[in-house]
Design an enzyme around this catalytic site. Structure first.
Site, PDB file in Angstrom:
ATOM      1  N   ASP A 239      38.922 -12.676  13.092  1.00 35.98           N
ATOM      2  CA  ASP A 239      37.518 -12.885  12.777  1.00 35.98           C
ATOM      3  C   ASP A 239      37.367 -13.630  11.453  1.00 35.98           C
ATOM      4  OD1 ASP A 239      37.020 -11.449  15.036  1.00 35.98           O
ATOM      5  OD2 ASP A 239      36.238  -9.673  14.018  1.00 35.98           O
TER       6      ASP A 239
ATOM      7  N   GLU B 146      35.507 -11.905  22.071  1.00 33.43           N
ATOM      8  CA  GLU B 146      35.733 -11.781  20.636  1.00 33.43           C
ATOM      9  C   GLU B 146      34.395 -11.685  19.911  1.00 33.43           C
ATOM     10  OE1 GLU B 146      38.150 -11.320  18.634  1.00 33.43           O
ATOM     11  OE2 GLU B 146      40.022 -11.944  19.599  1.00 33.43           O
TER      12      GLU B 146
ATOM     13  N   ASN C 226      34.013  -7.703  14.667  1.00 34.84           N
ATOM     14  CA  ASN C 226      34.257  -6.268  14.479  1.00 34.84           C
ATOM     15  C   ASN C 226      35.483  -5.942  13.634  1.00 34.84           C
ATOM     16  OD1 ASN C 226      36.425  -6.713  16.211  1.00 34.84           O
ATOM     17  ND2 ASN C 226      35.396  -5.835  18.002  1.00 34.84           N
TER      18      ASN C 226
ATOM     19  N   ASP D  45      38.598  -9.818  23.295  1.00 31.92           N
ATOM     20  CA  ASP D  45      38.682  -9.324  21.935  1.00 31.92           C
ATOM     21  C   ASP D  45      40.055  -8.738  21.631  1.00 31.92           C
ATOM     22  OD1 ASP D  45      38.260  -7.717  19.499  1.00 31.92           O
ATOM     23  OD2 ASP D  45      36.150  -8.220  19.821  1.00 31.92           O
TER      24      ASP D  45
ATOM     25  N   ASP E  11      22.962  -9.949  28.374  1.00 29.33           N
ATOM     26  CA  ASP E  11      22.176  -9.463  27.256  1.00 29.33           C
ATOM     27  C   ASP E  11      21.007 -10.418  26.998  1.00 29.33           C
ATOM     28  OD1 ASP E  11      21.908  -7.751  24.785  1.00 29.33           O
ATOM     29  OD2 ASP E  11      22.245  -9.696  23.832  1.00 29.33           O
TER      30      ASP E  11
ATOM     31  N   GLU F 233      19.089  -8.062  31.224  1.00 28.87           N
ATOM     32  CA  GLU F 233      17.988  -7.516  30.443  1.00 28.87           C
ATOM     33  C   GLU F 233      16.820  -8.488  30.580  1.00 28.87           C
ATOM     34  OE1 GLU F 233      19.017  -4.988  26.446  1.00 28.87           O
ATOM     35  OE2 GLU F 233      19.366  -7.136  26.387  1.00 28.87           O
TER      36      GLU F 233
ATOM     37  N   ASP G 113      21.709   1.359  24.353  1.00 31.40           N
ATOM     38  CA  ASP G 113      20.625   0.897  23.515  1.00 31.40           C
ATOM     39  C   ASP G 113      19.526   1.953  23.436  1.00 31.40           C
ATOM     40  OD1 ASP G 113      19.076  -0.726  22.043  1.00 31.40           O
ATOM     41  OD2 ASP G 113      18.895  -2.329  23.494  1.00 31.40           O
TER      42      ASP G 113
END
Length: 828
Positions: free
Chosen positions: A170, A286, A289, A323, A445, A492, A574
Site C-alpha cells: 500500500d 487491494e 489496510n 489483497d 457498492d 446497492e 453497514d
C-alpha cells in the site's frame, strides 16, 4: 449506511493454439494474455514483456523497472510510445534484456504466476510538460498542480498501473522494511513543509506501490483451477456476508494463516453446517489496510487504535489484484493462487463465491482541502489521466474549470463511469475475477455510480454532474450487463447524488438485483417502532415485502419482474449487527478500543432495546430472522448474526480491525441456542419451495382447490386481501376492522400448488398476546402442526421442530401468539 460507500475475435483466433495448450479459457473480451489487454505481461512465447497503459491526455509516459518493491532506484527506465489516437501507450522489451539485468522470468515454472519485475510509470501532460532539464525531484516544466481542464500530471510521482494483477504494498504500509507513514510524500500542491521541498517535487519512486509483471500464458496461470461452479438458481440461495480477515482472524489454531483466504477455507465445514449456499465477501481487491498496524505518533496511528484505519475495504487501490494482506502466502503470486484455491474449496463444498466490488471511487481520495483544489495525493489513476478517470466539477467560485472532484461517494472522488476506458476497466476487472479466479457473482457498492449518464465534457457549467439513467445504452451498467450475461449481480441502489438522483431503489437495470432497503425498513419498523414509525409498515407494506416486493421488482417493462431480484436483509456490515438492532436505542460509536472509536454511522437505524429485556431482545432477533427466511426474494445476513454477535451498538465499524470486530464461536447457552434456531430456519426455508418462488405469487386459485397460492388473513381468519390498507393497524382483537390496535397478520402458502407443505404463518406485532383463529388446512388435510414459535416461552434447543411433531388443531382452532412473536404451522 456506509456513505462515510469492469474483443477482438480475429486476434483471439491467432492466439488460440498457445492459449488452448495451456488450458486457458478464451472469451470475446480482452483478458490477461490478450493483445488488447492493458497491463504488463510476458508474451505467449516468452520472448518479450509488453507494457500497455491508457492515458488520453499524457504527452509522455516513462516506465521504471525495479528488482525490489521498496528502497531502490530503478534498474531500467524507458519511454513508451503512443499507439494510434485512442490513448494507448505501449512498450515491448526482450526477455533476454531483462534477464541480463538480473530479473527472473520463467513462464514454464508452474509455481510462478508472476515475474520478479516490479514496475511503475511517470507521466507528463499539459499542466507539467516535458522539459529537457527534468530529473526526479525537479520542478522543471511545471506549470500548475492542476489546470482548468483538470489535469494533474506530476512526473515526480511513480504511478501504479490500474491493470496490475498484483501489487507490492500500500502507499502507506507497515509491510516495507521502513514503514511508510508520510502521506505528504504523494501529494502535489499546497505549501512546502518546513525543511522539506514542496510536496510536488518529492520523488516517490523508492517508496511507492508497484505493479508486478504477470505471466498469464505461463504454466502457473494455466494451473489455476477454481473447480466446478455450484449449480442452482439464485432464488434458492441463502447468502452469508463475511469479511475474509474477520472470518478466521480470531482462530489462533490457524497460526499465520488466520485472517486469510486459506483461513476462510478452514471455516467451510462450519458454513456447510450453517446451511448457506453462497458466501459474499466484503471487498477482496487491494485496499488501503496495511496502515492499520502502523505505529506513528505524528499521525496518531496505532495498532490498537482506529485513526486512519480501513477494515471493511471499501477503498480500492486496484480493481484486479487480490489483497495481499488476506493471503497466508504473501510471496509474489501467493495472493492470486491462494484466492483461486479458496474459490475451488468453496466450489468443492457446493458453495458459491460472490465478491463485493467498488467501482464508484478509488483510494486516491479527494483534494486535501475543499478551499484549495491544488493539493491532492497522486499514486495511480490521478497521475495517469485525472480528467478521464474521475468525475470532475468546478472549483468553488469559478465558471467552467474542472479542478475539483464531484463526490457522490463520501470519499472525496467519484469514478467517471461514463468514460469508455473506465467502463472497459470495470468489465475487464469483472471478467478477470469471473474467468480466471472463478468468482460466481458480484455485489456492487454504491451501484448507482454505474448508471451515470453524465460525463465531464457534456456541460462544464452544470453543477449537477450526475444523472442516473438505467435505460441509457452508454452507461457502465449497460456495458457490464451485456458483457456478463447470466452472471449474478446485485447492487446497492443508493449513493449521495443530489436532486433526487441518489436513491434508486427498484430502479437498477435489467439483470441486476438490488439490496432491498425497502424490506429492511418495513420489517424493522413493524418490529421496533410500535406506535411510532409503524405507519410505514402497514399490513399491505409488510405483505408486499414478504411476497417479494412486487411494487419494486414486478414491472415487466424493466426486464426483471421476478421476486429474486430482491436481496432481502435486516442487517449487513453497514450498520448494526442483528443482535444490536434489537438491543440498542441508538449508536455508540465513540467507545474505546477494541469496539471503537468509529465516526459516522446512520443516526436512526430503526432499532430498539426492547426495554432492556435480554429475553425479549433475543425473541425479537428470532422473529426478525424468521421473517427474513419466510420472505420471497434472496435472503442475506452477515456472519456472526447466527451467534448474536454484538459490537456494543457501534453501527459503523468500518475502521475497526480488532478482536471486537472478528468473528468468534458462541460462548453462552443463549448464543448456542440462537445458532441452532438459525440453522434450522435456514433448513426450513430450503425444504419449502413456496418460500423460494421463481415468479411472483398468482392472485388466483390455479388448481381448483379453493385456495390461492398465497392467502392473507387477519387474526380472526377472515381474508384481508380486499380490506383497506389501514385496517391492519386500525383494528381490535374483538372487531378486526374497528378502531384499535391489533397489529396481526397471517398468511398461508398452498403447498399443493407451490410444492412442499401447506404453510401457515401467524405474526403478532402487538406487545400483548393475540388469539388467532386458524384457517382451513386445504383438502385431505385436517390439522395444523407447529414448526416453531419464536416466543421466549419456547426458547431452547428444540425451538424449531422441522418434523412438526406437535399438532395444535384444525380449522377454527384458536392459537394464542405471544406479543412480538411469530408461529409457523404445517398442514397435516
Amino acid at each position: 449506511m456506509k456513505l462515510a460507500v469492469q474483443r477482438r475475435l480475429h486476434r483471439i483466433g491467432r492466439r488460440c493454439a498457445a492459449l488452448c495448450i495451456l488450458g486457458i479459457a478464451l472469451s470475446a473480451s480482452a483478458q490477461p494474455g490478450s493483445g488488447d489487454m492493458l497491463g504488463a505481461q510476458v508474451s505467449a512465447d516468452g520472448s518479450s514483456v509488453t507494457f500497455r497503459v491508457f492515458s488520453a491526455h499524457a504527452t509522455q509516459i516513462q516506465l521504471a523497472l525495479f528488482k525490489h518493491a521498496y528502497g531502490e532506484e530503478p534498474r531500467l527506465t524507458e519511454t513508451l510510445s503512443r499507439v494510434g489516437a485512442n490513448g494507448l501507450w505501449q512498450l515491448s522489451l526482450p526477455t533476454s534484456r531483462l534477464r541480463s539485468l538480473g530479473f527472473d522470468i520463467d513462464p514454464r515454472n508452474p509455481d510462478k504466476l508472476f515475474t520478479d519485475v516490479f514496475y511503475g510509470y511517470r507521466a507528463w501532460g499539459p499542466n507539467w510538460p516535458v522539459a529537457p532539464g527534468w530529473r526526479p525531484g525537479s520542478s522543471a516544466g511545471f506549470l500548475a498542480d492542476v489546470d482548468r481542464q483538470g489535469h494533474r500530471f506530476n512526473p515526480n510521482k511513480l504511478l501504479l498501473d490500474p491493470y496490475a494483477l498484483e501489487i507490492s504494498h500500500d502507499h502507506l504500509s507497515d509491510q516495507t522494511p521502513t514503514p511508510i507513514v508520510d502521506a505528504r510524500l504523494y501529494a502535489s500542491g499546497g505549501a512546502a513543509a518546513a525543511g522539506l521541498p514542496p510536496d510536488r517535487q518529492r520523488d516517490t519512486a523508492i517508496f511507492a506501490p508497484k505493479g508486478v509483471v504477470a505471466m498469464p500464458y505461463g504454466a502457473g496461470f494455466a494451473s489455476l483451477n477454481h473447480g466446478i461452479r455450484p449449480p442452482g438458481h439464485i432464488k434458492d440461495d441463502i447468502i452469508l456476508e463475511a469479511h475474509v480477515r474477520g472470518l478466521s482472524m480470531a482462530d489462533g489454531s490457524l497460526g499465520a494463516c488466520r485472517g486469510t483466504y486459506a483461513g476462510a477455507v478452514s471455516k467451510i465445514p462450519y458454513l456447510k453446517q450453517l446451511g448457506i449456499t453462497a458466501i459474499e465477501f466484503l471487498p477482496t481487491h487491494e485496499t488501503e489496510n496495511e496502515a492499520n498496524d502502523l505505529n506513528d505518533p505524528g499521525t496518531q496511528r496505532s495498532p490498537i487504535g482506529t485513526t486512519g484505519d480501513n477494515y471493511w475495504g471499501y477503498m480500492s487501490t486496484s480493481f484486479f489484484a487480490m489483497d495481499r494482506r488476506y493471503a497466508c502466502d504473501k510471496r509474489i503470486g501467493g495472493p492470486t493462487r491462494e484466492f483461486a484455491q479458496m474459490v475451488r474449496a468453496f466450489h468443492d463444498a457446493g458453495i458459491k463465491v460472490f465478491t463485493d466490488v467498488v467501482y464508484n471511487h478509488t483510494s486516491e481520495g479527494g483534494t486535501w482541502s475543499p478551499q484549495d483544489s491544488s493539493k491532492a495525493s497522486i499514486w495511480s489513476y490521478r497521475g495517469l489521466d485525472n480528467a478521464s478517470y474521475y468525475l470532475l466539477t468546478r472549483q468553488p467560485g469559478t465558471a467552467t474549470d474542472l479542478q475539483s472532484y464531484y463526490d457522490i461517494t463520501g470519499t472525496g472522488n467519484t469514478l467517471n463511469t461514463r468514460h469508455p476506458r473506465v467502463q472497459q476497466l470495470i468489465v475487464d476487472s469483472l471478467l478477470y475475477q469471473r474467468q480466471r479466479l472463478g468468482v460466481d457473482g458480484f455485489r456492487f457498492d454504491l451501484g448507482i455510480a454505474l448508471g451515470n449518464s453524465y460525463d465531464n465534457q457534456t456541460n462544464p457549467q452544470d453543477p449537477q454532474r450526475f444523472y442516473f439513467n438505467r435505460n441509457d445504452a452508454n452507461t457502465a451498467w449497460a456495458r457490464v450487463t451485456a458483457s456478463l450475461p447470466g452472471v449474478f449481480m446485485s447492487s446497492e441502489p443508493w449513493g449521495l447524488a443530489p436532486a433526487g438522483q441518489g436513491y434508486q431503489l427498484g430502479q437498477m437495470p435489467a439483470g441486476v438485483s438490488e439490496w432491498n432497503g425497502g424490506f429492511r425498513d418495513v420489517i424493522r419498523r413493524a418490529q421496533n417502532h410500535y406506535g411510532v414509525r409503524d405507519g410505514d409498515a402497514t399490513r399491505a407494506a409488510i405483505a408486499t415485502r414478504i411476497a417479494g416486493s412486487q411494487d419494486l421488482y414486478g414491472d415487466p417493462s424493466d426486464g426483471r419482474n421476478k421476486p429474486w431480484y430482491a436481496i432481502n436483509f435486516l442487517d449487513v456490515h453497514d450498520g448494526f449487527t442483528l443482535k444490536d438492532l434489537y438491543s440498542c436505542k441508538g449508536k455508540n460509536n465513540q467507545q474505546a478500543w477494541p469496539l471503537g472509536p468509529s465516526d459516522g454511522g446512520t443516526v436512526d437505524e430503526d432499532s430498539w432495546d426492547a426495554g432492556g429485556s435480554a429475553a425479549l431482545q433475543r425473541q425479537q432477533a428470532r422473529t426478525g430472522f424468521a421473517l427474513l427466511m419466510l420472505s420471497a426474494g434472496v435472503p442475506i445476513f452477515q456472519a456472526g448474526d447466527e451467534n448474536l454477535r454484538s459490537l456494543n451498538c457501534n453501527n459503523n465499524p468500518y475502521n475497526l480491525d480488532s478482536s471486537g470486530n472478528w468473528l468468534r464461536d458462541p460462548s453462552s447457552v443463549e448464543q448456542i441456542q440462537f445458532q441452532s434456531f438459525v440453522k434450522k430456519m435456514v433448513q426450513f426455508r430450503k425444504s419449502q419451495a413456496a418460500l423460494r418462488p421463481l415468479d411472483f405469487f398468482p392472485s388466483v386459485d390455479r388448481n381448483g382447490n379453493s385456495m390461492a397460492a398465497l392467502d392473507w388473513f387477519g387474526a380472526d381468519k377472515q381474508y384481508r386481501t380486499t380490506s383497506s390498507d389501514n385496517s391492519f393497524w386500525q383494528a381490535s382483537a374483538a372487531a378486526p376492522d374497528a378502531q384499535g390496535h391489533n397489529r396481526t397478520l397471517a398468511w398461508r402458502y398452498d403447498g399443493s400448488e407451490l410444492g412442499g407443505d401447506t404453510v401457515l404463518i401467524l405474526y403478532n406485532a402487538e406487545p400483548d398476546p393475540r388469539s388467532f383463529t386458524l384457517p382451513w388446512t386445504g383438502p385431505r388435510l385436517t390439522t395444523w402442526c407447529r414448526v416453531t414459535d419464536t416466543a421466549s416461552w419456547a426458547e431452547g434447543p428444540a425451538q424449531v421442530d422441522l418434523a412438526a411433531s406437535q399438532c395444535v388443531g384444525g380449522e377454527n382452532t384458536s392459537y394464542s401468539v405471544h406479543g412480538r412473536s411469530l408461529v409457523i404451522l404445517l398442514a397435516r
